[in-house]
Scaffold this motif. Structure first.
Motif, PDB file in Angstrom:
ATOM      1  N   GLU A 281       0.845  -1.200   0.000  1.00 24.07           N
ATOM      2  CA  GLU A 281       0.000   0.000   0.000  1.00 24.07           C
ATOM      3  C   GLU A 281       0.884   1.255   0.000  1.00 24.07           C
ATOM      4  O   GLU A 281       0.663   2.199  -0.755  1.00 24.07           O
ATOM      5  N   ALA A 282       1.912   1.225   0.879  1.00 25.68           N
ATOM      6  CA  ALA A 282       2.820   2.365   0.975  1.00 25.68           C
ATOM      7  C   ALA A 282       3.584   2.544  -0.339  1.00 25.68           C
ATOM      8  O   ALA A 282       3.744   3.669  -0.834  1.00 25.68           O
ATOM      9  N   LEU A 283       4.025   1.420  -0.899  1.00 24.83           N
ATOM     10  CA  LEU A 283       4.750   1.518  -2.178  1.00 24.83           C
ATOM     11  C   LEU A 283       3.855   2.133  -3.249  1.00 24.83           C
ATOM     12  O   LEU A 283       4.298   2.948  -4.069  1.00 24.83           O
ATOM     13  N   GLY A 284       2.571   1.765  -3.202  1.00 22.40           N
ATOM     14  CA  GLY A 284       1.605   2.296  -4.164  1.00 22.40           C
ATOM     15  C   GLY A 284       1.489   3.805  -4.028  1.00 22.40           C
ATOM     16  O   GLY A 284       1.518   4.554  -5.016  1.00 22.40           O
ATOM     17  N   LEU A 285       1.379   4.278  -2.795  1.00 21.19           N
ATOM     18  CA  LEU A 285       1.248   5.716  -2.552  1.00 21.19           C
ATOM     19  C   LEU A 285       2.535   6.453  -2.954  1.00 21.19           C
ATOM     20  O   LEU A 285       2.498   7.611  -3.354  1.00 21.19           O
ATOM     21  N   PHE A 286       3.687   5.749  -2.774  1.00 24.07           N
ATOM     22  CA  PHE A 286       4.980   6.396  -2.993  1.00 24.07           C
ATOM     23  C   PHE A 286       5.359   6.466  -4.474  1.00 24.07           C
ATOM     24  O   PHE A 286       6.216   7.261  -4.867  1.00 24.07           O
ATOM     25  N   GLN A 287       4.694   5.601  -5.214  1.00 21.55           N
ATOM     26  CA  GLN A 287       5.027   5.450  -6.635  1.00 21.55           C
ATOM     27  C   GLN A 287       5.144   6.783  -7.372  1.00 21.55           C
ATOM     28  O   GLN A 287       6.124   7.030  -8.084  1.00 21.55           O
ATOM     29  N   ALA A 288       4.150   7.673  -7.171  1.00 22.47           N
ATOM     30  CA  ALA A 288       4.107   8.943  -7.894  1.00 22.47           C
ATOM     31  C   ALA A 288       5.327   9.796  -7.548  1.00 22.47           C
ATOM     32  O   ALA A 288       5.949  10.411  -8.431  1.00 22.47           O
ATOM     33  N   ILE A 289       5.683   9.825  -6.230  1.00 22.89           N
ATOM     34  CA  ILE A 289       6.841  10.627  -5.811  1.00 22.89           C
ATOM     35  C   ILE A 289       8.115  10.064  -6.438  1.00 22.89           C
ATOM     36  O   ILE A 289       8.958  10.803  -6.946  1.00 22.89           O
ATOM     37  N   ALA A 290       8.216   8.738  -6.359  1.00 22.62           N
ATOM     38  CA  ALA A 290       9.404   8.090  -6.910  1.00 22.62           C
ATOM     39  C   ALA A 290       9.576   8.465  -8.382  1.00 22.62           C
ATOM     40  O   ALA A 290      10.674   8.822  -8.819  1.00 22.62           O
ATOM     41  N   ALA A 291       8.453   8.427  -9.094  1.00 22.49           N
ATOM     42  CA  ALA A 291       8.503   8.732 -10.515  1.00 22.49           C
ATOM     43  C   ALA A 291       8.971  10.168 -10.730  1.00 22.49           C
ATOM     44  O   ALA A 291       9.833  10.449 -11.555  1.00 22.49           O
ATOM     45  N   ARG A 292       8.404  11.092  -9.967  1.00 20.26           N
ATOM     46  CA  ARG A 292       8.723  12.506 -10.124  1.00 20.26           C
ATOM     47  C   ARG A 292      10.200  12.780  -9.818  1.00 20.26           C
ATOM     48  O   ARG A 292      10.833  13.612 -10.430  1.00 20.26           O
ATOM     49  N   ARG A 293      10.722  12.036  -8.771  1.00 17.82           N
ATOM     50  CA  ARG A 293      12.090  12.328  -8.354  1.00 17.82           C
ATOM     51  C   ARG A 293      13.134  11.435  -9.021  1.00 17.82           C
ATOM     52  O   ARG A 293      14.316  11.481  -8.686  1.00 17.82           O
ATOM     53  N   GLY A 294      12.651  10.587  -9.888  1.00 17.08           N
ATOM     54  CA  GLY A 294      13.569   9.702 -10.599  1.00 17.08           C
ATOM     55  C   GLY A 294      14.237   8.698  -9.688  1.00 17.08           C
ATOM     56  O   GLY A 294      15.432   8.440  -9.801  1.00 17.08           O
ATOM     57  N   VAL A 295      13.490   8.190  -8.757  1.00 21.66           N
ATOM     58  CA  VAL A 295      14.037   7.202  -7.829  1.00 21.66           C
ATOM     59  C   VAL A 295      13.570   5.818  -8.255  1.00 21.66           C
ATOM     60  O   VAL A 295      12.393   5.626  -8.553  1.00 21.66           O
TER      61      VAL A 295
ATOM     62  N   VAL B 235      13.512  -2.183  -0.995  1.00 21.94           N
ATOM     63  CA  VAL B 235      12.645  -2.547   0.135  1.00 21.94           C
ATOM     64  C   VAL B 235      12.575  -4.063   0.194  1.00 21.94           C
ATOM     65  O   VAL B 235      12.282  -4.690  -0.824  1.00 21.94           O
ATOM     66  N   SER B 236      12.886  -4.636   1.355  1.00 22.47           N
ATOM     67  CA  SER B 236      12.771  -6.104   1.436  1.00 22.47           C
ATOM     68  C   SER B 236      12.103  -6.516   2.741  1.00 22.47           C
ATOM     69  O   SER B 236      12.232  -5.835   3.762  1.00 22.47           O
ATOM     70  N   THR B 237      11.390  -7.601   2.645  1.00 26.27           N
ATOM     71  CA  THR B 237      10.806  -8.175   3.865  1.00 26.27           C
ATOM     72  C   THR B 237      11.248  -9.616   3.939  1.00 26.27           C
ATOM     73  O   THR B 237      11.422 -10.264   2.915  1.00 26.27           O
ATOM     74  N   TRP B 238      11.443 -10.106   5.122  1.00 25.46           N
ATOM     75  CA  TRP B 238      11.671 -11.540   5.332  1.00 25.46           C
ATOM     76  C   TRP B 238      11.332 -11.872   6.775  1.00 25.46           C
ATOM     77  O   TRP B 238      11.048 -10.978   7.581  1.00 25.46           O
ATOM     78  N   GLY B 239      11.317 -13.138   7.073  1.00 25.27           N
ATOM     79  CA  GLY B 239      10.903 -13.495   8.431  1.00 25.27           C
ATOM     80  C   GLY B 239      11.506 -14.800   8.880  1.00 25.27           C
ATOM     81  O   GLY B 239      11.951 -15.607   8.064  1.00 25.27           O
ATOM     82  N   ASP B 240      11.579 -15.028  10.168  1.00 29.14           N
ATOM     83  CA  ASP B 240      11.961 -16.332  10.713  1.00 29.14           C
ATOM     84  C   ASP B 240      10.849 -16.775  11.655  1.00 29.14           C
ATOM     85  O   ASP B 240       9.762 -16.176  11.641  1.00 29.14           O
ATOM     86  N   ALA B 241      11.130 -17.791  12.457  1.00 29.28           N
ATOM     87  CA  ALA B 241      10.065 -18.341  13.303  1.00 29.28           C
ATOM     88  C   ALA B 241       9.593 -17.328  14.343  1.00 29.28           C
ATOM     89  O   ALA B 241       8.442 -17.337  14.781  1.00 29.28           O
ATOM     90  N   GLU B 242      10.494 -16.416  14.742  1.00 27.71           N
ATOM     91  CA  GLU B 242      10.188 -15.506  15.853  1.00 27.71           C
ATOM     92  C   GLU B 242       9.615 -14.176  15.390  1.00 27.71           C
ATOM     93  O   GLU B 242       8.730 -13.628  16.026  1.00 27.71           O
ATOM     94  N   ARG B 243      10.223 -13.628  14.319  1.00 29.69           N
ATOM     95  CA  ARG B 243       9.830 -12.270  13.933  1.00 29.69           C
ATOM     96  C   ARG B 243       9.813 -12.069  12.422  1.00 29.69           C
ATOM     97  O   ARG B 243      10.390 -12.846  11.664  1.00 29.69           O
ATOM     98  N   VAL B 244       9.150 -10.954  12.073  1.00 31.08           N
ATOM     99  CA  VAL B 244       9.041 -10.542  10.677  1.00 31.08           C
ATOM    100  C   VAL B 244       9.842  -9.260  10.569  1.00 31.08           C
ATOM    101  O   VAL B 244       9.815  -8.439  11.488  1.00 31.08           O
ATOM    102  N   ARG B 245      10.574  -9.099   9.449  1.00 35.33           N
ATOM    103  CA  ARG B 245      11.485  -7.955   9.380  1.00 35.33           C
ATOM    104  C   ARG B 245      11.330  -7.212   8.055  1.00 35.33           C
ATOM    105  O   ARG B 245      11.075  -7.823   7.016  1.00 35.33           O
ATOM    106  N   LEU B 246      11.483  -5.888   8.131  1.00 33.51           N
ATOM    107  CA  LEU B 246      11.444  -5.068   6.921  1.00 33.51           C
ATOM    108  C   LEU B 246      12.693  -4.189   6.909  1.00 33.51           C
ATOM    109  O   LEU B 246      13.094  -3.674   7.949  1.00 33.51           O
ATOM    110  N   SER B 247      13.281  -4.026   5.719  1.00 30.66           N
ATOM    111  CA  SER B 247      14.440  -3.128   5.594  1.00 30.66           C
ATOM    112  C   SER B 247      14.231  -2.189   4.425  1.00 30.66           C
ATOM    113  O   SER B 247      13.684  -2.580   3.386  1.00 30.66           O
ATOM    114  N   VAL B 248      14.637  -0.934   4.611  1.00 27.97           N
ATOM    115  CA  VAL B 248      14.593   0.051   3.526  1.00 27.97           C
ATOM    116  C   VAL B 248      16.019   0.586   3.374  1.00 27.97           C
ATOM    117  O   VAL B 248      16.524   1.244   4.289  1.00 27.97           O
TER     118      VAL B 248
END
Ligand code: ADP
Length: 580
Positions: free
Chosen positions: A440-454, A499-512
């Motif tokens: 959802e966040a990536l969807g909202l960010f898409q327009a900014i990314a496009a404008r800023r060439g990211v 942006v990546s997500t992954w998880g193990d048995a204990e926790r779920v993790r996100l990195s930017v």
């Protein structure tokens, strides 16, 4: 008629004979502390004398102990009483008995005989000379209620501040015969013995002891002469009538007593004043004066009014204090509640403000984004109109309308996402897949990314596992990280976000991760503090709010920095399968 008169005459003649055959019984209660036999023997001369003077009465001695005698007086089963002065004073107060004679010193004088006590110690005890020396010693006496055998000496001790029960090593009450007390002193079983005066002299005369082996504490001979005593003197035993005993009879008994010759050491004189005995009882607060031990409330109030007034004031002060504290606590609680409410409102405002700020740049990009479906819709609509006017290509019209619907849905989706993001709301944690708010966040960010060439690359792991989280807050965190990454890379050639997500048995993790300049030491130290910003238009709230959101969900948010740029991570606890 004649027979009747005769019968009455005979009855009248027989009456005195019958009366004489059964003389009224006159019962005399006697305090017999040494047993009935000794009491009867001791008072036999008095009773014999009374019997001789009151021939129409059958006199009976009723020997009783202290309680028995008190009961007999109460139940009126005796007509007269001979008892010790102490007991007399008690019965006088309780039952209204009245003395009609007192034991006399001799038949010739009208002087009453005296009762006093001697406190006896062994002559070898040179440390014991005065009653004051009795503190801490072991005492022997006859009985607690014995008059000459205890109470008379008790009063003297009390007067010099010695309580025989508390200030000595104890009192052994040995009972009668009273000689036992002297024996206890002689054997050393007791340090001192309380006996009635004259006992020592009497025993010495009988050869039972040597007078020089003993000493009488504070020993002195009373002014009228007599034996060595340690105490003041009190009037001797009285002869008393009960309240119910007829006065005429009492008078005859009194007259008989006063005219009784000395027999076996007993003689009677006019009743003497027993006030000294009252004084003793009052001083010891016993017998009729027992009540003095229990002070009345009124008395206590009079005696202790300064303390009571102080206590009352203290209590009043305490009550006022407690009431005041209560009011203060209540007021403070209200204030705290209001402050808490205000803080919550501010925080909501702040979060909302931060979301609006995030959206600020997005708004123009989004407007641009919405423009695309709108332009497409206009195109398709024109095409359809043309085809409809020309009445050609009905399939083309149908497809155009389908495209219009798709584009309209796309535009509506963009608006929906924006509205969902900026709406004022209360956080509601749900069980969700973290990838959903990330998308959802990536969807909202898409327009900014496009404008800023990211360039944004997303690697979202499948089967991440569920977490319990508020969707919009998670969106806000991710969007904030994306926005910060884009800001950091502004003006750089290489602008990449991963942006990546992954998880193990204990926790779920996100990195930017970004390809920006990375974090300075100062930024690393203060990054998560509210209002820390290096941007001219920045609020400095994004990361501190984000960390708050993540930690509220039981997770962790942190930053790393390297030569290739900055990388932000957050973890959330993964729900166990059975919990989801
Ligand atoms: P704001 O974005 O309003 O400044 P934030 O709390 O989101 O507030 O960020 C605080 C500061 O952290 C930023 O001003 C910036 O200096 C630094 N920062 C955040 N993310 C990055 C990043 N990816 N690279 C470099 N600096 C960053």
């Amino acid at each position: 008629m004649l027979l009747g008169r005769l019968l009455i005459l005979v009855a009248l003649c027989l009456l005195p004979v019958l009366a004489r055959a059964e003389p009224s019984e006159l019962r005399i209660g006697i305090l017999a502390f040494r047993g009935a036999e000794r009491a009867e023997a001791e008072w036999e001369p008095t009773l014999r004398h009374l019997g001789a003077n009151l021939p129409e009465y059958a006199l009976r001695a009723v020997p009783l102990d202290l309680d028995g005698l008190a009961g007999a007086v109460r139940d009126e089963t005796v007509d007269f009483v001979i008892t010790n002065p102490g007991h007399y004073v008690e019965l006088e107060a309780a039952e209204g008995i009245i003395r009609i004679a007192s034991l006399a010193a001799s038949a010739e004088t009208v002087t009453a005989r005296n009762v006093a006590s001697a406190v006896v110690v062994r002559a070898s005890r040179t440390d014991l000379r005065r009653l004051a020396d009795l503190r801490g010693t072991r005492l022997a006496a006859v009985a607690p209620e014995a008059f000459g055998g205890f109470r008379v000496a008790w009063r003297e001790m009390a007067e010099i501040g010695i309580d025989p029960f508390d200030d000595t090593s104890g009192v052994d009450f040995l009972g009668f015969p009273i000689e036992r007390v002297v024996e206890a002193v002689a054997s050393g079983a007791a340090d001192a013995g309380i006996v009635r005066a004259c006992l020592l002299e009497q025993m010495a005369a009988e050869g039972k002891l040597r007078a020089e082996d003993f000493r009488v504490l504070d020993g002195r001979i009373p002014p009228g002469g007599g034996c060595l005593t340690s105490t003041r003197s009190y009037p001797d035993w009285p002869f008393a009538k009960l309240a119910h005993t007829p006065d005429a009879l009492a008078k005859r008994v009194a007259v008989a007593l006063l005219t009784m010759p000395v027999r076996d050491g007993h003689a009677w004189t006019v009743p003497v004043d027993y006030q000294p005995v009252h004084e003793l009882f009052r001083a010891l607060k016993i017998g009729p004066y027992e009540y003095l031990r229990h002070r009345s409330l009124g008395q206590m109030a009079r005696d202790y009014w300064p303390f009571l007034a102080f206590a009352a004031l203290a209590a009043l002060w305490w009550l006022i204090h407690v009431a005041r504290v209560e009011v203060l606590v209540r007021r403070r609680t209200e204030e705290l509640k209001a402050a808490h409410e205000e803080a919550r409102r501010r925080r909501d405002e702040m979060e909302h403000g931060a979301r609006l700020a995030l959206l600020g740049e997005m708004a123009s990009s989004l407007a641009h984004e919405i423009n695309q479906p709108l332009a497409a819709i206009a195109n398709y609509a024109n095409g359809c109109q043309r085809r409809l006017t020309a009445h050609t290509d009905p399939e083309g019209v149908a497809e155009g309308i389908g495209q219009i619907a798709t584009q309209a849905e796309r535009a509506a989706g963009i608006v929906r996402r924006m509205r969902a993001f900026v709406r004022k709301r209360v956080p509601e944690p749900h069980i969700l897949d973290l990838n959903d708010p990330v998308r959802e966040a990536l969807g909202l960010f898409q327009a900014i990314a496009a404008r800023r060439g990211v360039t944004v690359s997303a690697f979202l792991a499948d089967g991440l596992g569920m977490v319990r989280a508020d969707r919009v807050q998670m969106e806000q965190v991710v969007l904030n990280l994306l926005q910060n990454a884009a800001d950091a890379m502004a003006g750089r050639d290489d602008r990449r976000i991963t942006v990546s997500t992954w998880g193990d048995a204990e926790r779920v993790r996100l990195s930017v991760a970004d390809s920006g300049p990375g974090l300075s030491a100062e930024a690393l130290a203060h990054l998560f503090e509210p209002f820390f910003t290096t941007k001219p238009e920045g609020l400095g709230l994004g990361l501190s709010l984000s960390r708050g959101f993540v930690e509220a969900h039981g997770g962790r948010l942190w930053a790393e920095s390297g030569p290739d740029g900055a990388c932000f991570h957050f973890t959330l606890p993964r729900l166990r399968e059975d919990a989801s």
